[in-house]
Scaffold this active site. Structure first.
Site, PDB file in Angstrom:
ATOM      1  N   LYS A 189     -23.306 -15.365   5.406  1.00 56.65           N
ATOM      2  CA  LYS A 189     -21.964 -14.862   4.982  1.00 56.65           C
ATOM      3  C   LYS A 189     -21.322 -15.189   3.744  1.00 56.65           C
ATOM      4  O   LYS A 189     -22.041 -16.092   3.285  1.00 56.65           O
ATOM      5  CB  LYS A 189     -20.902 -15.880   6.227  1.00 56.65           C
ATOM      6  CG  LYS A 189     -19.781 -15.791   6.329  1.00 56.65           C
ATOM      7  CD  LYS A 189     -19.270 -17.766   6.822  1.00 56.65           C
ATOM      8  CE  LYS A 189     -18.609 -18.403   5.584  1.00 56.65           C
ATOM      9  NZ  LYS A 189     -17.877 -18.126   4.726  1.00 56.65           N
ATOM     10  N   GLY A 241     -22.800 -23.494  -2.007  1.00 58.67           N
ATOM     11  CA  GLY A 241     -21.105 -24.205  -1.484  1.00 58.67           C
ATOM     12  C   GLY A 241     -20.935 -26.415  -2.427  1.00 58.67           C
ATOM     13  O   GLY A 241     -21.896 -26.853  -3.570  1.00 58.67           O
ATOM     14  N   SER A 242     -20.217 -26.648  -2.113  1.00 59.13           N
ATOM     15  CA  SER A 242     -19.703 -27.767  -2.196  1.00 59.13           C
ATOM     16  C   SER A 242     -20.395 -29.046  -1.437  1.00 59.13           C
ATOM     17  O   SER A 242     -21.306 -27.843  -0.682  1.00 59.13           O
ATOM     18  CB  SER A 242     -18.139 -28.185  -1.821  1.00 59.13           C
ATOM     19  OG  SER A 242     -17.932 -28.341  -0.615  1.00 59.13           O
ATOM     20  N   THR A 243     -20.620 -29.861  -2.391  1.00 57.19           N
ATOM     21  CA  THR A 243     -21.667 -31.006  -2.348  1.00 57.19           C
ATOM     22  C   THR A 243     -20.710 -31.637  -0.545  1.00 57.19           C
ATOM     23  O   THR A 243     -21.977 -32.190   0.694  1.00 57.19           O
ATOM     24  CB  THR A 243     -21.452 -31.965  -3.059  1.00 57.19           C
ATOM     25  OG1 THR A 243     -22.027 -31.700  -4.864  1.00 57.19           O
ATOM     26  CG2 THR A 243     -22.471 -33.585  -2.736  1.00 57.19           C
ATOM     27  N   GLY A 246     -22.004 -29.197   2.059  1.00 52.56           N
ATOM     28  CA  GLY A 246     -23.887 -29.221   1.854  1.00 52.56           C
ATOM     29  C   GLY A 246     -24.103 -31.182   2.969  1.00 52.56           C
ATOM     30  O   GLY A 246     -24.769 -30.484   3.467  1.00 52.56           O
ATOM     31  N   GLU A 263     -27.972 -25.723  -1.738  1.00 53.22           N
ATOM     32  CA  GLU A 263     -27.997 -25.793  -3.675  1.00 53.22           C
ATOM     33  C   GLU A 263     -26.108 -25.871  -4.010  1.00 53.22           C
ATOM     34  O   GLU A 263     -25.546 -25.481  -3.634  1.00 53.22           O
ATOM     35  CB  GLU A 263     -27.982 -24.122  -4.405  1.00 53.22           C
ATOM     36  CG  GLU A 263     -27.760 -23.947  -6.009  1.00 53.22           C
ATOM     37  CD  GLU A 263     -27.716 -24.209  -6.477  1.00 53.22           C
ATOM     38  OE1 GLU A 263     -26.227 -25.493  -6.873  1.00 53.22           O
ATOM     39  OE2 GLU A 263     -26.700 -23.249  -6.728  1.00 53.22           O
ATOM     40  N   CYS A 297     -22.029 -23.581 -11.097  1.00 55.81           N
ATOM     41  CA  CYS A 297     -22.183 -25.289 -10.236  1.00 55.81           C
ATOM     42  C   CYS A 297     -23.277 -26.136 -12.072  1.00 55.81           C
ATOM     43  O   CYS A 297     -23.212 -26.850 -12.141  1.00 55.81           O
ATOM     44  CB  CYS A 297     -23.200 -25.101  -9.194  1.00 55.81           C
ATOM     45  SG  CYS A 297     -24.592 -23.235  -9.333  1.00 55.81           S
ATOM     46  N   GLU A 394     -17.049 -32.986  -9.785  1.00 57.33           N
ATOM     47  CA  GLU A 394     -17.472 -31.618 -11.118  1.00 57.33           C
ATOM     48  C   GLU A 394     -15.653 -30.899 -10.988  1.00 57.33           C
ATOM     49  O   GLU A 394     -15.143 -30.525  -9.537  1.00 57.33           O
ATOM     50  CB  GLU A 394     -18.000 -30.876  -9.622  1.00 57.33           C
ATOM     51  CG  GLU A 394     -18.340 -29.337 -10.088  1.00 57.33           C
ATOM     52  CD  GLU A 394     -18.905 -28.853  -8.790  1.00 57.33           C
ATOM     53  OE1 GLU A 394     -18.651 -28.942  -7.820  1.00 57.33           O
ATOM     54  OE2 GLU A 394     -20.414 -28.162  -9.617  1.00 57.33           O
TER      55      GLU A 394
HETATM   56  P1  NAD Z   1     -17.151 -24.833   0.176  1.00 58.04           P
HETATM   57  O1  NAD Z   1     -18.360 -25.785   0.263  1.00 58.04           O
HETATM   58  O2  NAD Z   1     -16.417 -24.943   0.517  1.00 58.04           O
HETATM   59  O3  NAD Z   1     -17.202 -22.870   0.475  1.00 58.04           O
HETATM   60  C1  NAD Z   1     -18.595 -22.693   0.279  1.00 58.04           C
HETATM   61  C2  NAD Z   1     -19.314 -22.093   1.186  1.00 58.04           C
HETATM   62  O4  NAD Z   1     -19.337 -22.311   2.450  1.00 58.04           O
HETATM   63  C3  NAD Z   1     -18.031 -20.646   1.739  1.00 58.04           C
HETATM   64  O5  NAD Z   1     -18.716 -19.150   2.528  1.00 58.04           O
HETATM   65  C4  NAD Z   1     -17.379 -21.714   2.538  1.00 58.04           C
HETATM   66  O6  NAD Z   1     -17.089 -20.344   3.746  1.00 58.04           O
HETATM   67  C5  NAD Z   1     -18.286 -22.175   3.440  1.00 58.04           C
HETATM   68  N1  NAD Z   1     -17.982 -23.010   4.917  1.00 58.04           N
HETATM   69  C6  NAD Z   1     -16.867 -23.934   4.114  1.00 58.04           C
HETATM   70  N2  NAD Z   1     -17.275 -25.326   5.609  1.00 58.04           N
HETATM   71  C7  NAD Z   1     -18.327 -24.590   5.670  1.00 58.04           C
HETATM   72  C8  NAD Z   1     -18.898 -25.402   7.415  1.00 58.04           C
HETATM   73  N3  NAD Z   1     -18.444 -26.605   7.218  1.00 58.04           N
HETATM   74  N4  NAD Z   1     -20.235 -25.183   7.328  1.00 58.04           N
HETATM   75  C9  NAD Z   1     -20.606 -23.764   6.852  1.00 58.04           C
HETATM   76  N5  NAD Z   1     -19.844 -23.159   5.837  1.00 58.04           N
HETATM   77  C10 NAD Z   1     -18.479 -23.298   5.015  1.00 58.04           C
HETATM   78  O7  NAD Z   1     -16.743 -24.909  -1.225  1.00 58.04           O
HETATM   79  P2  NAD Z   1     -14.734 -24.340  -1.844  1.00 58.04           P
HETATM   80  O8  NAD Z   1     -13.918 -24.892  -0.594  1.00 58.04           O
HETATM   81  O9  NAD Z   1     -14.775 -22.767  -1.203  1.00 58.04           O
HETATM   82  O10 NAD Z   1     -15.200 -25.013  -3.013  1.00 58.04           O
HETATM   83  C11 NAD Z   1     -14.414 -26.456  -3.087  1.00 58.04           C
HETATM   84  C12 NAD Z   1     -15.823 -26.960  -4.704  1.00 58.04           C
HETATM   85  O11 NAD Z   1     -16.793 -26.466  -4.030  1.00 58.04           O
HETATM   86  C13 NAD Z   1     -15.531 -26.250  -5.435  1.00 58.04           C
HETATM   87  O12 NAD Z   1     -14.016 -27.124  -6.845  1.00 58.04           O
HETATM   88  C14 NAD Z   1     -16.779 -26.909  -5.700  1.00 58.04           C
HETATM   89  O13 NAD Z   1     -16.952 -28.110  -6.975  1.00 58.04           O
HETATM   90  C15 NAD Z   1     -17.529 -26.601  -5.232  1.00 58.04           C
HETATM   91  N6  NAD Z   1     -18.385 -25.227  -5.012  1.00 58.04           N
HETATM   92  C16 NAD Z   1     -19.819 -25.337  -5.952  1.00 58.04           C
HETATM   93  C17 NAD Z   1     -20.110 -24.523  -5.908  1.00 58.04           C
HETATM   94  C18 NAD Z   1     -21.823 -23.789  -5.939  1.00 58.04           C
HETATM   95  O14 NAD Z   1     -22.274 -23.240  -6.774  1.00 58.04           O
HETATM   96  N7  NAD Z   1     -22.763 -25.188  -6.417  1.00 58.04           N
HETATM   97  C19 NAD Z   1     -19.748 -23.014  -4.887  1.00 58.04           C
HETATM   98  C20 NAD Z   1     -18.416 -22.837  -5.113  1.00 58.04           C
HETATM   99  C21 NAD Z   1     -18.373 -24.249  -4.445  1.00 58.04           C
END
Ligand code: NAD
Ligand code: MN
Length: 484
Positions: A189, A241-243, A246, A263, A297, A394
């Site tokens: 996804k 993605g975000s902590t 995660g 990650e 990140c 972050e």
């Molecule tokens: P996010 O974690 O919400 O999104 C990352 C991915 O997870 C997207 O594909 C999203 O659709 C999916 N997602 C969202 N909620 C989910 C859930 N409950 N279950 C499964 N998948 C889900 O990140 P964001 O809101 O786009 O960004 C927010 C903050 O996260 C940024 O400001 C940044 O600090 C951080 N971030 C970190 C990374 C990284 O590479 N470590 C990448 C993107 C964002």
């Protein structure tokens, strides 16, 4: 031109990319080898962040589509991909890698249009690395017993993989290539703001003749991701993605037998000692924080300066950010492109506000920003204390927080004073200091006299709240095999 001093910014003629772009008006789901409409019949918009305009409709996959995707992946795993001779799997991966190279230019343009990153980065960094990852893992496909001597590596099964928007194709490659090389099948996804290139990658899978179901791609937002991760037919979950998300995923996976790698974020220290090559360090610090608008990140988002060089270094940074060119991401001269989304710009702006409120001093480039779209000037804060939000959270944008230290021990203590541990940088003329300091820093990747360098052969991943598991390198195979 008469008043120009060396190092001043000056105007270049625009140099926009001219290759025609194959952006489609609408993208479907990639299920069982075919492009199909979502069961709900619903779509959402992907926006070009450099002008704020909606430019493509993306299928909204829901639970039913996720279920179909997982079933397709299961069938492909059991009937085709699992039983296939490893060398044959490798051939598909090589074919995919070559097709990515052939289409690299148009994929780079699409990546830039849909995500906002400068074309010089998508063209010279992202796409070469995407192809390199497929080539690298193609090579492992029939050599797994050498990666795990005596371990009799077997695939894990169906992997669900959820990725972010900062390196859309590269994150897809990091996740898909090792999974397939080890004999697993995948449901991916992409992030909702950057789904376009994933669907062009799906087209490449189809063109490569990859058997139906080996990779399925379901687009949608967080709920779609959650449905994919919670699906009982999944054996392995990989998330970047975000902590916050995660942690939620770790909880939901906890009472299952699914394997998990995460990650998450980072707040890396880039440590500059007084004996470093200063001009080189300035460039490294600039690249460390402003690469991909700071949507990285492992960005070097905390600069730790040895006190004796603080004033000189800050003066150089002040001059250098003035020369960064902010604007049209499709222009080959652009250094800093658009912020990925309005929401992300909002988060960055809020954290900049908190820095000012808590008493740090903002140094901002005077770059003129385009009127439409989402933009943020490159900036950095001095007078930052370790307790400030901008030193702890972050920002994920082109904003650097500068702190100081006196001794190597203090540098290490400050670098480790974070809940994260993804990466770090060390700048010094002394090799022994590099080893001494690197040894004590709790971070997965440590660069010395360079920053933000990636290679498919080196593992990447975090300590502490930056997550667990490694992607890349031989280590990146481990989450995708069981050892018999
Ligand atoms: P996010 O974690 O919400 O999104 C990352 C991915 O997870 C997207 O594909 C999203 O659709 C999916 N997602 C969202 N909620 C989910 C859930 N409950 N279950 C499964 N998948 C889900 O990140 P964001 O809101 O786009 O960004 C927010 C903050 O996260 C940024 O400001 C940044 O600090 C951080 N971030 C970190 C990374 C990284 O590479 N470590 C990448 C993107 C964002
Ligand atoms: Mn977009």
């Amino acid at each position: 031109m008469g008043d120009l001093k060396f190092g001043d910014a000056f105007d270049y003629a625009a140099a926009p990319e001219t290759t025609p772009v194959p952006l489609q008006k609408q993208y479907e789901l990639f299920l069982d080898g075919e492009f199909v409409a979502p069961s709900s019949g619903k779509y959402f918009w992907s926006v070009n962040p450099s002008n704020g305009k909606r430019h493509a409709r993306i299928a909204r996959g829901e639970e039913k589509d996720v279920d179909a995707a997982v079933r397709s992946a299961r069938k492909a795993y059991e009937k085709v991909w699992g039983p296939m001779a490893p060398a044959e799997r490798g051939k598909y991966l090589y074919r995919i890698a070559r097709l990515i190279q052939e289409k690299a230019r148009e994929l780079a343009i699409l990546e830039t249009m849909d995500g906002g990153k400068p074309i010089k980065e998508s063209r010279d960094v992202d796409l070469p690395l995407v192809a390199a990852h497929f080539f690298y893992y193609a090579g492992w496909a029939d050599k797994l017993e050498y990666a795990f001597p005596g371990g009799r590596p077997e695939p894990v099964g169906v992997a669900s993989q959820v990725i972010p928007w900062n390196f859309p194709l590269l994150m897809a490659a990091w996740k898909i290539a090792p999974a397939l090389a080890c004999g697993n099948t995948v449901v991916l996804k992409p992030a909702e703001t950057t789904s376009v290139t994933a669907m062009h990658l799906a087209q490449i899978f189809q063109d490569a003749g990859l058997p139906p179901g080996v990779v399925n791609i379901v687009t949608g937002a967080g709920e779609t991701g959650a449905a994919l991760i919670d699906h009982p037919g999944v054996d392995k979950v990989a998330f970047t993605g975000s902590t916050a998300v995660g942690k939620a995923i770790a909880e939901s996976v906890a009472d299952t037998t699914k394997r998990l790698t995460l990650e998450l974020g980072g707040k890396a220290a880039n440590i500059v000692f007084e004996d470093a090559a200063i001009e080189q360090a300035v460039e490294g610090v600039i690249n460390g924080i402003y690469f991909n608008q700071g949507h990285v990140c492992c960005a070097g988002s905390r600069l730790l300066l040895q006190e004796s060089i603080h004033d000189d270094f800050i003066a150089r940074l002040d001059r250098r950010i003035e020369t960064l060119r902010v604007g049209d991401p499709l222009d080959k001269n652009t250094d800093i492109g658009a912020i990925n989304s309005r929401e992300q710009l909002g988060r960055i702006t809020k954290l900049i506000g908190s820095g000012i409120e808590e008493g740090a001093e903002l140094h901002e480039s005077s770059a003129k920003l385009p009127e439409d779209g989402f933009w943020c000037r490159p900036s950095f804060f001095t007078g930052v204390s370790a307790s400030h939000r901008i030193a702890r959270e972050e920002i994920f944008g082109p904003v650097l927080s500068v702190l100081t230290f006196r001794t190597p021990a203090e540098a290490v203590a400050r670098a480790n004073d974070t809940c994260y541990g993804l990466s770090a940088g060390i700048w010094t003329d002394k090799g022994s200091k590099i080893f001494q300091v690197a040894d004590q820093i709790r971070a997965g990747v440590i660069w010395a006299n360079t920053f933000n360098k990636f290679d498919p052969t080196s593992p990447f991943g975090g300590f502490k709240e930056s997550g667990f598991g490694r992607e890349g390198g031989l280590q990146g195979l481990r989450p995708y095999v069981q050892l018999g």
